[in-house]
Design an enzyme around this catalytic site. Sequence first.
Site, PDB file in Angstrom:
ATOM      1  N   ASP A 103       0.907   7.078   2.851  1.00 27.33           N
ATOM      2  CA  ASP A 103      -0.519   6.839   2.569  1.00 27.33           C
ATOM      3  C   ASP A 103      -0.872   5.361   2.390  1.00 27.33           C
ATOM      4  O   ASP A 103      -2.046   5.027   2.226  1.00 27.33           O
ATOM      5  CB  ASP A 103      -1.003   7.599   1.318  1.00 27.33           C
ATOM      6  CG  ASP A 103      -0.974   9.107   1.493  1.00 27.33           C
ATOM      7  OD1 ASP A 103      -0.775   9.571   2.624  1.00 27.33           O
ATOM      8  OD2 ASP A 103      -1.150   9.820   0.489  1.00 27.33           O
ATOM      9  N   ASP A 152      -1.443   4.575  -4.626  1.00 21.78           N
ATOM     10  CA  ASP A 152      -2.393   5.525  -4.033  1.00 21.78           C
ATOM     11  C   ASP A 152      -3.789   5.334  -4.616  1.00 21.78           C
ATOM     12  O   ASP A 152      -4.547   6.276  -4.788  1.00 21.78           O
ATOM     13  CB  ASP A 152      -1.910   6.967  -4.145  1.00 21.78           C
ATOM     14  CG  ASP A 152      -2.143   7.591  -5.520  1.00 21.78           C
ATOM     15  OD1 ASP A 152      -2.325   6.826  -6.486  1.00 21.78           O
ATOM     16  OD2 ASP A 152      -2.160   8.816  -5.616  1.00 21.78           O
TER      17      ASP A 152
END
Length: 336
Positions: A168, A128
């Site tokens: 994500d 991330d």
Amino acid sequence: MTSVPTSAVRPRSRRRAWLIAAVGVVAALVAVIIIIALVWPRAAAAPGPGIRVLASGTSSAAEAAAAGGGADGLRAAEYLAEQPTAVWLVPESDPLGQVAQRIDELATEARSQSARLAVVVYGLPDRDCGNHSGGGLDAAGYEEWTAEIGDALRAAADVAPIVVLEPDSLALASECVDVGERAALLSTAVDALVGPSTWLYLDGGHSNWHPAAEMAGLIEQVGDLDRVRGFALNVSNYNLTGDEVAYAHTLAAELGGERHALIDTGRNGADAGGEWCNPPGALIGEPGGTIGDDVVDTNLWIKPPGESDGLCNGGPAAGRWWPDGATSLTREVDAD
């Protein structure tokens, strides 16, 4: 006594023997087909309304409930522990050499509940972009890890695994990494994870992030999309279900109308105003398996409610159990 010529008997005997042999062959073939039908992995139905996934006794909520504590926090933990929720596989707690055993144990739990297994694979390099859930494996380690996961999931074909691959990872990629390199890693992971009874969903971001055409372009970089069922939306987020359903239809159309969606409704029971990190007013959303249409396969609880998004709004580190947050998310349930 008049004798009967041998030539008059043999043809009938031959026919009888042939019929007996043929019946025996047919019976043997039927037995083989039945055995194959019982043991051979079969493609399971796609996720849809009414689906139930595992509520694992090893979840953060279950562990918090077993540990006890204050009355409000304990009620919240006990309630959330009972809710079917995806299990996150991360290399920090499920490393190479151990993750297959973990999946085997989860599959055994799922069978005991007559449920399907839903997992999130979350170990991509720089997963991330160094934000709240930094870490992940290097490229070589990631390939080995996902290969082990894929083998274990195929061995658990009877629980028809549902896999959300790297939330994500695509929506965030342009902010921190080379999108093409990340897409190539995800493509390799897809190859490792596919199976005849495995339903695989790529990252699709959510309705408040990329325009659908832009998100479709990111997804398409992964390569042949016939290998996956579709994309997962709203994972670890709080957007309202109606907004995500509309976005799912638009995104699916941008991808040629062949892909389907899962929507995370674990924590979207209230309008969070676009805030994504432990918003104070959040509530749990609809239980999994309560919606579905020709594009949206169904909804699931993917991000476990009660786990923090990160060091924001009073929460602990990302992924840690947060009693106050769990209590707040379930406050209307407790009131009932």
